[in-house]
Design a protein around this motif. Structure first.
Motif, PDB file in Angstrom:
ATOM      1  N   VAL A  93       0.891  -1.254   0.114  1.00  0.00           N
ATOM      2  CA  VAL A  93       0.186   0.078   0.112  1.00  0.00           C
ATOM      3  C   VAL A  93       0.957   1.278  -0.031  1.00  0.00           C
ATOM      4  CG1 VAL A  93      -1.910   1.212   1.267  1.00  0.00           C
ATOM      5  CG2 VAL A  93      -1.912  -1.221   1.299  1.00  0.00           C
ATOM      6  N   ILE A  94       1.972   1.039   0.792  1.00  0.00           N
ATOM      7  CA  ILE A  94       2.820   2.219   1.024  1.00  0.00           C
ATOM      8  C   ILE A  94       3.568   2.743  -0.429  1.00  0.00           C
ATOM      9  CG2 ILE A  94       4.850   3.240   2.116  1.00  0.00           C
ATOM     10  CD1 ILE A  94       3.496   2.068   4.816  1.00  0.00           C
ATOM     11  N   SER A  95       3.755   1.603  -1.030  1.00  0.00           N
ATOM     12  CA  SER A  95       4.445   1.866  -2.409  1.00  0.00           C
ATOM     13  C   SER A  95       3.504   2.453  -3.423  1.00  0.00           C
ATOM     14  CB  SER A  95       4.793   0.393  -2.953  1.00  0.00           C
ATOM     15  OG  SER A  95       5.738  -0.321  -2.295  1.00  0.00           O
ATOM     16  N   TYR A  96       2.225   2.025  -3.233  1.00  0.00           N
ATOM     17  CA  TYR A  96       1.308   2.584  -4.197  1.00  0.00           C
ATOM     18  C   TYR A  96       1.011   4.306  -3.655  1.00  0.00           C
ATOM     19  CZ  TYR A  96      -3.591   4.093  -5.019  1.00  0.00           C
ATOM     20  OH  TYR A  96      -4.752   4.923  -5.466  1.00  0.00           O
ATOM     21  N   LEU A  97       1.111   4.490  -2.239  1.00  0.00           N
ATOM     22  CA  LEU A  97       0.795   5.913  -1.931  1.00  0.00           C
ATOM     23  C   LEU A  97       1.941   6.826  -2.626  1.00  0.00           C
ATOM     24  CD1 LEU A  97       0.193   5.564   1.717  1.00  0.00           C
ATOM     25  CD2 LEU A  97      -1.311   6.470   0.236  1.00  0.00           C
ATOM     26  N   ASP A  98       3.157   6.192  -2.769  1.00  0.00           N
ATOM     27  CA  ASP A  98       4.371   6.780  -3.222  1.00  0.00           C
ATOM     28  C   ASP A  98       4.165   7.415  -4.654  1.00  0.00           C
ATOM     29  OD1 ASP A  98       5.530   6.719  -0.802  1.00  0.00           O
ATOM     30  OD2 ASP A  98       6.891   5.086  -1.374  1.00  0.00           O
ATOM     31  N   LEU A 222     -19.429  10.443   0.439  1.00  0.00           N
ATOM     32  CA  LEU A 222     -18.072  11.211   0.537  1.00  0.00           C
ATOM     33  C   LEU A 222     -17.734  11.508  -0.863  1.00  0.00           C
ATOM     34  CD1 LEU A 222     -16.156   8.690   2.884  1.00  0.00           C
ATOM     35  CD2 LEU A 222     -17.176  11.030   3.455  1.00  0.00           C
ATOM     36  N   GLU A 223     -18.100  10.777  -1.766  1.00  0.00           N
ATOM     37  CA  GLU A 223     -17.722  11.478  -3.046  1.00  0.00           C
ATOM     38  C   GLU A 223     -18.697  12.637  -3.617  1.00  0.00           C
ATOM     39  OE1 GLU A 223     -17.221   8.495  -6.409  1.00  0.00           O
ATOM     40  OE2 GLU A 223     -15.591   7.530  -5.139  1.00  0.00           O
ATOM     41  N   GLU A 224     -19.836  12.531  -2.949  1.00  0.00           N
ATOM     42  CA  GLU A 224     -20.770  13.663  -3.261  1.00  0.00           C
ATOM     43  C   GLU A 224     -20.244  15.168  -2.801  1.00  0.00           C
ATOM     44  OE1 GLU A 224     -24.618  12.463  -2.164  1.00  0.00           O
ATOM     45  OE2 GLU A 224     -24.780  10.976  -4.100  1.00  0.00           O
ATOM     46  N   GLU A 225     -19.600  14.804  -1.377  1.00  0.00           N
ATOM     47  CA  GLU A 225     -18.909  15.853  -0.643  1.00  0.00           C
ATOM     48  C   GLU A 225     -17.747  16.275  -1.376  1.00  0.00           C
ATOM     49  OE1 GLU A 225     -18.449  15.385   3.344  1.00  0.00           O
ATOM     50  OE2 GLU A 225     -19.868  13.841   3.351  1.00  0.00           O
ATOM     51  N   GLY A 226     -17.289  15.953  -2.623  1.00  0.00           N
ATOM     52  CA  GLY A 226     -16.162  16.007  -3.233  1.00  0.00           C
ATOM     53  C   GLY A 226     -14.853  15.257  -3.074  1.00  0.00           C
ATOM     54  N   TYR A 227     -14.930  14.359  -2.156  1.00  0.00           N
ATOM     55  CA  TYR A 227     -13.882  13.612  -1.791  1.00  0.00           C
ATOM     56  C   TYR A 227     -13.311  12.635  -2.776  1.00  0.00           C
ATOM     57  CZ  TYR A 227     -13.617  15.299   2.902  1.00  0.00           C
ATOM     58  OH  TYR A 227     -13.838  16.065   4.074  1.00  0.00           O
ATOM     59  N   ARG A 228     -12.058  12.477  -3.246  1.00  0.00           N
ATOM     60  CA  ARG A 228     -11.467  11.358  -4.242  1.00  0.00           C
ATOM     61  C   ARG A 228     -11.085  10.325  -3.310  1.00  0.00           C
ATOM     62  NH1 ARG A 228      -9.986  16.436  -5.945  1.00  0.00           N
ATOM     63  NH2 ARG A 228      -8.101  16.314  -4.576  1.00  0.00           N
ATOM     64  N   ILE A 229     -11.781   9.001  -3.392  1.00  0.00           N
ATOM     65  CA  ILE A 229     -11.078   7.894  -2.593  1.00  0.00           C
ATOM     66  C   ILE A 229      -9.990   7.552  -3.194  1.00  0.00           C
ATOM     67  CG2 ILE A 229     -11.812   5.988  -1.616  1.00  0.00           C
ATOM     68  CD1 ILE A 229     -14.726   7.115  -1.512  1.00  0.00           C
ATOM     69  N   TRP A 230      -8.898   7.595  -2.794  1.00  0.00           N
ATOM     70  CA  TRP A 230      -7.489   6.897  -3.355  1.00  0.00           C
ATOM     71  C   TRP A 230      -7.283   5.480  -2.873  1.00  0.00           C
ATOM     72  CZ3 TRP A 230      -4.909   8.776  -7.373  1.00  0.00           C
ATOM     73  CH2 TRP A 230      -5.075  10.248  -7.647  1.00  0.00           C
ATOM     74  N   ASP A 239     -15.979  -4.856   2.713  1.00  0.00           N
ATOM     75  CA  ASP A 239     -15.588  -3.520   2.895  1.00  0.00           C
ATOM     76  C   ASP A 239     -15.106  -2.955   1.409  1.00  0.00           C
ATOM     77  OD1 ASP A 239     -15.503  -3.722   5.467  1.00  0.00           O
ATOM     78  OD2 ASP A 239     -13.495  -4.736   5.651  1.00  0.00           O
ATOM     79  N   LEU A 240     -14.881  -3.809   0.467  1.00  0.00           N
ATOM     80  CA  LEU A 240     -14.227  -3.463  -0.677  1.00  0.00           C
ATOM     81  C   LEU A 240     -15.057  -3.461  -1.971  1.00  0.00           C
ATOM     82  CD1 LEU A 240     -10.964  -5.338   0.129  1.00  0.00           C
ATOM     83  CD2 LEU A 240     -11.564  -2.914   0.769  1.00  0.00           C
ATOM     84  N   GLN A 241     -16.436  -3.873  -1.854  1.00  0.00           N
ATOM     85  CA  GLN A 241     -17.245  -4.241  -2.924  1.00  0.00           C
ATOM     86  C   GLN A 241     -18.404  -3.228  -3.047  1.00  0.00           C
ATOM     87  OE1 GLN A 241     -17.890  -8.432  -2.616  1.00  0.00           O
ATOM     88  NE2 GLN A 241     -16.069  -8.674  -4.611  1.00  0.00           N
ATOM     89  N   GLY A 246     -13.184   3.118  -4.271  1.00  0.00           N
ATOM     90  CA  GLY A 246     -11.911   3.720  -4.458  1.00  0.00           C
ATOM     91  C   GLY A 246     -10.876   3.295  -5.577  1.00  0.00           C
ATOM     92  N   ASN A 247      -9.943   4.097  -5.703  1.00  0.00           N
ATOM     93  CA  ASN A 247      -9.157   3.849  -6.726  1.00  0.00           C
ATOM     94  C   ASN A 247      -8.385   2.726  -6.690  1.00  0.00           C
ATOM     95  OD1 ASN A 247      -7.856   4.941  -9.205  1.00  0.00           O
ATOM     96  ND2 ASN A 247      -5.836   4.960  -8.067  1.00  0.00           N
ATOM     97  N   ARG A 248      -7.864   2.234  -5.612  1.00  0.00           N
ATOM     98  CA  ARG A 248      -7.207   0.877  -5.323  1.00  0.00           C
ATOM     99  C   ARG A 248      -8.046   0.216  -4.039  1.00  0.00           C
ATOM    100  NH1 ARG A 248      -2.411  -1.675  -6.965  1.00  0.00           N
ATOM    101  NH2 ARG A 248      -3.145  -3.069  -5.627  1.00  0.00           N
ATOM    102  N   THR A 249      -8.166  -1.051  -3.737  1.00  0.00           N
ATOM    103  CA  THR A 249      -8.723  -1.533  -2.765  1.00  0.00           C
ATOM    104  C   THR A 249      -7.727  -2.664  -2.153  1.00  0.00           C
ATOM    105  OG1 THR A 249      -9.803  -3.483  -4.052  1.00  0.00           O
ATOM    106  CG2 THR A 249     -11.182  -1.475  -3.165  1.00  0.00           C
ATOM    107  N   PHE A 250      -7.660  -2.740  -0.888  1.00  0.00           N
ATOM    108  CA  PHE A 250      -6.550  -3.713  -0.283  1.00  0.00           C
ATOM    109  C   PHE A 250      -7.273  -4.796   0.635  1.00  0.00           C
ATOM    110  CE2 PHE A 250      -4.216  -0.142  -2.063  1.00  0.00           C
ATOM    111  CZ  PHE A 250      -3.076  -0.733  -2.530  1.00  0.00           C
ATOM    112  N   LYS A 251      -7.241  -5.741   0.322  1.00  0.00           N
ATOM    113  CA  LYS A 251      -7.858  -6.976   1.426  1.00  0.00           C
ATOM    114  C   LYS A 251      -6.808  -7.530   2.100  1.00  0.00           C
ATOM    115  CE  LYS A 251     -10.777 -10.366   2.453  1.00  0.00           C
ATOM    116  NZ  LYS A 251      -9.926 -10.987   3.717  1.00  0.00           N
ATOM    117  N   LEU A 252      -7.231  -7.241   3.476  1.00  0.00           N
ATOM    118  CA  LEU A 252      -6.316  -7.664   4.626  1.00  0.00           C
ATOM    119  C   LEU A 252      -6.807  -9.247   4.928  1.00  0.00           C
ATOM    120  CD1 LEU A 252      -5.747  -4.666   6.974  1.00  0.00           C
ATOM    121  CD2 LEU A 252      -4.583  -5.321   5.302  1.00  0.00           C
TER     122      LEU A 252
END
Lengths: 260, 260
Positions: A93-98, A222-230, A239-241, A246-252
């Motif tokens: 996830v942190i690599s993606y964040l970069d 949240l998207e209607e409020e203008g947020y971009r879900i990264w 949680d992810l469907q 969001g632009n990327r989902t991560f399943k723990l």
């Protein structure tokens, strides 16, 4: 006498010691060695298949961990591999964040689930035979109201990185707001989850809805409020469907229970 | 002299032998033992994490298997666990099928991917260091044109069940139609995939499109024709994402390569 004998057999002892060490290594690195909890290799193979099928969302709506997989799941959860799997994903996830290019409008958002994402219920599930016992709403309520779930270290590391990078972090949980609101706030605080934008619990309006429907609606708002879900991190596929995932989902990983 | 010494140290040898044996046993059945290929325990843990992350769609767009995971992936693919994982999922698909209420209008459809779903490229990938070597389009072309991919037994079992239950089975592949059309038809036939409704290969119109886009469009067309897609099985997440994915999707394992 003993000393003299020891002197004489010292080379032999050395050879035996080396044999002992190398034997252990050979036995344990041979090709077909699987992780072997006490249910034996065949049971272990079954449980490896079960766990993979759960994590790949092939097995759904399961109510309890198969009893034969109790030791397998216990070993997985407390033997180190669960922690390593979490840290592997968080590093990813942190690599993606970069590579994410943040704007300065304060609308770059990130979503984290709460239970078994930010904070862990593993201690509770130890008392429920690692998910082999059926869901016990009263037992879980007592546990969660104590506010003593420990942080999952890898996720706290991600959380702190998100905050310091400037993301607006939303914690979205299916926990009932009126019952668990204060305990959850306190628990997150006492575990170091500080600086998030909003903790969103299930209000009366969403009672009885599936997690997919409820969490989709929250994300849509949240998207209607203008947020971009990264990004969106959770331990359940629900949680992810759905919508606005969001632009990327991560399943723990979570082999302890299933939330529809 | 040597014989006399052996006599004297016999009890010691026995103790050492027992220590050696018990040590091996303890090492190999203790709780924290994972499947250990020759890359050592730390490498094995890393590769377990990597493979889980791939199967849960956390790691994407990867080009090659990490070199340190060569032995791990080899052991997984040919040591039996891959076959067990496939069969576990197929058993689960068949349980799902038993709950499907078919109509008699001939529009109950099922989608299967081809490569590493119906037929296996494992023999080819053995020569490509189990995915550690980069993708070799010419090498793969030569292999696929031979039409010698063996059936994956669990999937052939599912296929036969689908046909006998009365589903219209669509085989949808990203293989280029003009290059691989005849070889793929022949290969499926010689492996016993007989009685399907249509084999759909990538026509010129979809050249260069991602699998998600191309396969979504194919499924949309099928739904426009009136088909109800009850299930969709593939070894890549790109087989199972996008639009009209089907009532249920099933992800088969594939740690050898990634198709975007």
């Amino acid at each position: 006498m003993i000393s003299a004998m020891t002197q004489r057999i010292r080379p032999l002892l050395l050879v035996l010691f080396l044999a002992m060490v190398s034997n252990s290594v050979v036995v344990c690195t041979s090709r077909h060695q699987y992780w072997r909890p006490s249910d034996g290799p065949e049971g272990a193979s079954y449980c490896l298949s079960w766990r993979l099928a759960v994590e790949a969302n092939n097995v759904r709506a399961w109510r309890t961990v198969p009893t034969q997989c109790l030791r397998h799941v216990e070993s997985y959860m407390i033997g180190g591999q669960y922690d390593r799997d979490i840290n592997f994903i968080i590093d990813h996830v942190i690599s993606y964040l970069d590579g994410v290019d943040l704007s300065n409008d304060g609308l770059d958002a990130w979503i984290l689930d709460v239970d078994d994402t930010c904070i862990s219920n593993l201690i509770y599930y130890k008392g429920k035979r690692f998910g082999c016992d059926p869901y016990d709403p009263d037992g879980f309520k007592t546990w969660a109201l104590r506010g003593g779930c420990p942080a999952i270290p890898g996720v706290l590391r991600l959380f702190n990185k998100l905050i310091s990078d400037g993301f607006k972090v939303f914690l979205v949980t299916g926990r009932d707001e009126s019952t668990f609101g204060q305990a959850t706030l306190d628990n997150l605080q006492n575990q170091g989850f500080i600086g998030y934008q909003r903790l969103i619990l299930r209000s009366a309006a969403y009672k009885g809805q599936s997690a997919v429907v409820y969490k989709s609606e929250i994300r849509e708002q949240l998207e209607e409020e203008g947020y971009r879900i990264w990004g969106n991190v959770g331990d359940q596929w629900s949680d992810l469907q759905g919508n606005c995932t969001g632009n990327r989902t991560f399943k723990l990983p979570n082999p302890l229970y299933f939330v529809p």
